[in-house]
Design an enzyme around this catalytic site. Structure first.
Site, PDB file in Angstrom:
ATOM      1  N   CYS A   1      32.455   3.303  21.381  1.00 27.72           N
ATOM      2  CA  CYS A   1      31.661   2.485  20.460  1.00 27.72           C
ATOM      3  C   CYS A   1      30.505   3.332  19.943  1.00 27.72           C
ATOM      4  CB  CYS A   1      31.133   1.266  21.211  1.00 27.72           C
ATOM      5  SG  CYS A   1      30.093   0.200  20.193  1.00 27.72           S
TER       6      CYS A   1
ATOM      7  N   HIS B   1      37.450  -5.300  18.212  1.00 31.75           N
ATOM      8  CA  HIS B   1      36.212  -4.641  18.641  1.00 31.75           C
ATOM      9  C   HIS B   1      35.064  -5.018  17.685  1.00 31.75           C
ATOM     10  CE1 HIS B   1      34.044  -0.969  20.331  1.00 31.75           C
ATOM     11  NE2 HIS B   1      33.327  -1.256  19.256  1.00 31.75           N
ATOM     12  N   GLU B   2      35.328  -4.942  16.374  1.00 32.13           N
ATOM     13  CA  GLU B   2      34.272  -5.257  15.398  1.00 32.13           C
ATOM     14  C   GLU B   2      33.949  -6.754  15.387  1.00 32.13           C
ATOM     15  OE1 GLU B   2      32.812  -2.709  14.589  1.00 32.13           O
ATOM     16  OE2 GLU B   2      34.430  -1.296  14.952  1.00 32.13           O
TER      17      GLU B   2
ATOM     18  N   HIS C   1      31.580  -7.398  18.055  1.00 31.16           N
ATOM     19  CA  HIS C   1      30.216  -7.029  17.640  1.00 31.16           C
ATOM     20  C   HIS C   1      29.549  -8.175  16.877  1.00 31.16           C
ATOM     21  CE1 HIS C   1      29.320  -2.919  18.685  1.00 31.16           C
ATOM     22  NE2 HIS C   1      30.461  -2.474  18.207  1.00 31.16           N
TER      23      HIS C   1
HETATM   24 ZN   LIG Z   1      31.421  -0.746  18.661  1.00 29.22          ZN
END
Ligand SMILES: [Zn+2]
Length: 181
Positions: free
Chosen positions: A94, A136-137, A140
């Site tokens: 990340c 993953h995004e 976030h």
């Molecule tokens: Zn990340």
């Protein structure tokens, strides 16, 4: 214009569920800045809160994922995962947690509802590395980081690194709050 700084683990903006985008006319320069920041750090994906913007927006550019092989830059606004299938485990890094790689288990295939820069609605299915990067995004944008998704044991080897990243992120956060940078 200097390239936008990538916000690191420990900064409160990374823990926020980001707000929906309503002013689409503001997006083009923001997206350009995000691609610049992502390419400079040699990342394959970036969420808006990683450059200190409270917006449901992320970008991807995964070389080799497209049939033409160069990959294709992608932009996702107001996205939401509406279905998932299967399970896969792979190592992830990340940009907000430099130097750390963790084994993360995620669904293998996802269906994503999103808008493009012109506010058109789309529903699209993704698999492989793209599906992993989208999840993953999306994490976030919901204030979730890869360090939340693994056991304490897996994080143990990075204990000191994580502490140091958080310490520096808090220093940068205080500097920004006081307007000194
Ligand atoms: Zn990340």
């Amino acid at each position: 214009m200097p390239v936008k700084e990538i916000i690191k683990l420990g900064d409160p903006i990374l823990r926020k569920a980001c707000l929906p985008v309503e002013e689409f006319s503001l997006l083009p320069p923001i997206i350009d800045d995000m691609f610049d920041a992502m390419y400079e750090s040699e990342g394959v994906g970036l969420a808006a809160n990683q450059v200190n913007l409270d917006m449901n927006l992320f970008i991807l550019h995964i070389p080799g994922e497209d049939e033409n092989d160069g990959g294709e830059p992608r932009i996702f606004v107001n996205s939401k995962i509406i279905a998932t299938e299967g399970k896969s485990k792979d190592s992830e890094g990340c940009l907000s947690i430099p130097g750390v790689r963790l084994e993360i288990t995620r669904p293998e295939i996802i269906t994503l509802e999103y808008q493009d820069m012109d506010r058109n609605n789309h529903v699209e299915k993704f698999s492989g590395l793209t599906a992993r990067a989208i999840q993953h995004e999306t994490d976030h944008l919901n204030g979730v980081l890869i360090t939340d998704k693994v056991s304490q044991v897996q994080k143990l080897q990075y204990k000191q690194d994580l502490k140091e990243i958080e310490r520096q992120a808090m220093v940068r956060y205080s500097e920004r709050q006081s307007g000194s940078v």
